[in-house]
Design a protein around this motif. Structure first.
Motif, short mmCIF file in Angstrom:
data_model
loop_
_atom_site.label_atom_id
_atom_site.label_comp_id
_atom_site.label_asym_id
_atom_site.label_seq_id
_atom_site.Cartn_x
_atom_site.Cartn_y
_atom_site.Cartn_z
N ALA A 1 0.79 -1.19 0.16
CA ALA A 1 -0.08 -0.13 -0.03
C ALA A 1 0.91 1.31 -0.12
N GLY A 2 2.11 1.34 0.71
CA GLY A 2 2.93 2.30 0.75
C GLY A 2 3.54 2.50 -0.51
N LEU A 3 4.06 1.55 -1.01
CA LEU A 3 4.46 1.49 -2.44
C LEU A 3 3.70 2.25 -3.51
N ARG A 4 2.58 1.94 -3.37
CA ARG A 4 1.58 2.28 -4.38
C ARG A 4 1.39 3.96 -4.14
N ALA A 5 1.30 4.49 -2.74
CA ALA A 5 1.18 5.56 -2.71
C ALA A 5 2.40 6.32 -3.07
N LEU A 62 5.58 1.08 -16.97
CA LEU A 62 4.97 -0.06 -16.49
C LEU A 62 5.78 -1.27 -16.54
N TRP A 63 6.41 -1.47 -17.56
CA TRP A 63 7.34 -2.77 -17.74
C TRP A 63 8.22 -2.68 -16.74
N GLY A 64 8.86 -1.56 -16.47
CA GLY A 64 10.01 -1.30 -15.34
C GLY A 64 9.55 -1.68 -14.19
N TYR A 65 8.26 -1.26 -13.73
CA TYR A 65 7.70 -1.51 -12.64
C TYR A 65 7.19 -3.10 -12.50
N THR A 66 6.84 -3.68 -13.48
CA THR A 66 6.26 -4.87 -13.32
C THR A 66 6.98 -6.11 -13.69
N ASP A 107 14.06 1.29 -9.95
CA ASP A 107 15.13 1.73 -9.01
C ASP A 107 14.24 2.33 -8.03
N ILE A 108 13.40 3.08 -8.60
CA ILE A 108 12.36 3.88 -7.57
C ILE A 108 11.66 2.78 -6.58
N LYS A 109 11.09 1.79 -7.27
CA LYS A 109 10.34 0.69 -6.50
C LYS A 109 11.12 -0.06 -5.58
N ASN A 110 12.45 -0.42 -6.17
CA ASN A 110 13.30 -1.08 -5.30
C ASN A 110 13.73 -0.31 -3.91
#
Length: 258
Positions: free
Chosen positions: A20-24, A152-156, A212-215
């Motif tokens: 949930a925090g990642l989505r925000a 989207l590809w980088g995120y998934t 990188d932002i996600k990780n």
């Protein structure tokens, strides 16, 4: 068994909280980037309007396409001030952004990002004097679609693309060198080659930065440093903003109509 179930339940709750925090966090990144793009577009359009005139008596110069510049346009695009306009965003990135991230509050970093977006609008305003509004809009929409797909590809993707970073940054350095060389050569063929290669490089950086932002968020979320995470969101927004902007500019070389 009960203790194991308690641990498993706690882990599941923690994972759900991180998700949930990642989505925000990602929403903040994309939202900040979008506001920055809007500021850039409005600033570029407004400055281009202030710099031109339809009255030949007040014109100080005329471009090959017939656009007439007034005294403001002459100062921005034809005087030594044009170097300040061109280099101010680079100076901000290399000299100011790092200091903001280290010493500034999250609110200050956000304000710095929006100030940078306005500076980019000033430096890019000349595209409204060279290309038609239709081709600028068309190129922007194509860039937005491509950017969305790449991000989207980088995120998934489950593939680790962290190794792309150093290779792509080396490509950016080579690209800058090639652009400086071509500034003297003024070769249209070389310019198109630079645009094609640049488009590929920043397409790759879009996917790389997104992952990188996600990780980075997942690695630091457990520490609970919200101030740092807020600043990281603005830093991520800047990275994606720059990738989008470069993709747009390189695509404009192919799709722009004068």
């Amino acid at each position: 068994m009960a203790e194991f179930d308690t641990i498993r339940t706690g882990a599941s709750v923690r994972t759900a909280q991180i998700d949930a925090g990642l989505r925000a966090h990602m929403n903040k990144v994309y939202g900040t980037m979008s506001v920055g793009m809007l500021i850039t577009a409005l600033a570029a359009w407004a400055i281009a309007g202030l710099a031109t005139t339809t009255d030949p008596a007040s014109a100080v110069a005329q471009l090959p396409n017939g656009t007439m510049l007034n005294s403001i346009g002459g100062a921005i695009y034809m005087s030594p001030l044009r170097w300040v306009v061109m280099l101010a965003p680079l100076a901000f990135i290399f000299l100011g952004w790092g200091a903001l991230m280290r010493k500034g509050s999250a609110a200050t970093v956000q304000l710095g990002f929006f100030a940078f977006a306005a500076l980019i609008g000033l430096s890019m305003s000349s595209i409204f004097l060279v290309f038609t509004a239709y081709s600028i809009t068309q190129t922007f929409l194509v860039t937005a679609i491509a950017f969305a797909g790449l991000s989207l590809w980088g995120y998934t993707t489950k593939k680790d693309i962290s190794a792309w970073g150093s290779f792509l940054i080396m490509g950016v350095i080579g690209l800058i060198v090639a652009m400086i060389v071509n500034w003297f050569l003024q070769s249209p063929v070389m310019m198109y080659a630079i645009s094609a290669i640049g488009l590929l490089i920043f397409a790759g950086l879009t996917a790389f930065y997104t992952q990188d932002i996600k990780n980075t968020y997942v690695a630091h979320a457990a520490h609970g440093d919200q101030e740092w995470l807020d600043k990281a969101a603005y830093d991520g927004a800047l990275s994606l903003y720059i990738s989008f902007l470069n993709m747009f500019q390189f695509l404009l070389m192919f799709m722009g109509q004068e």
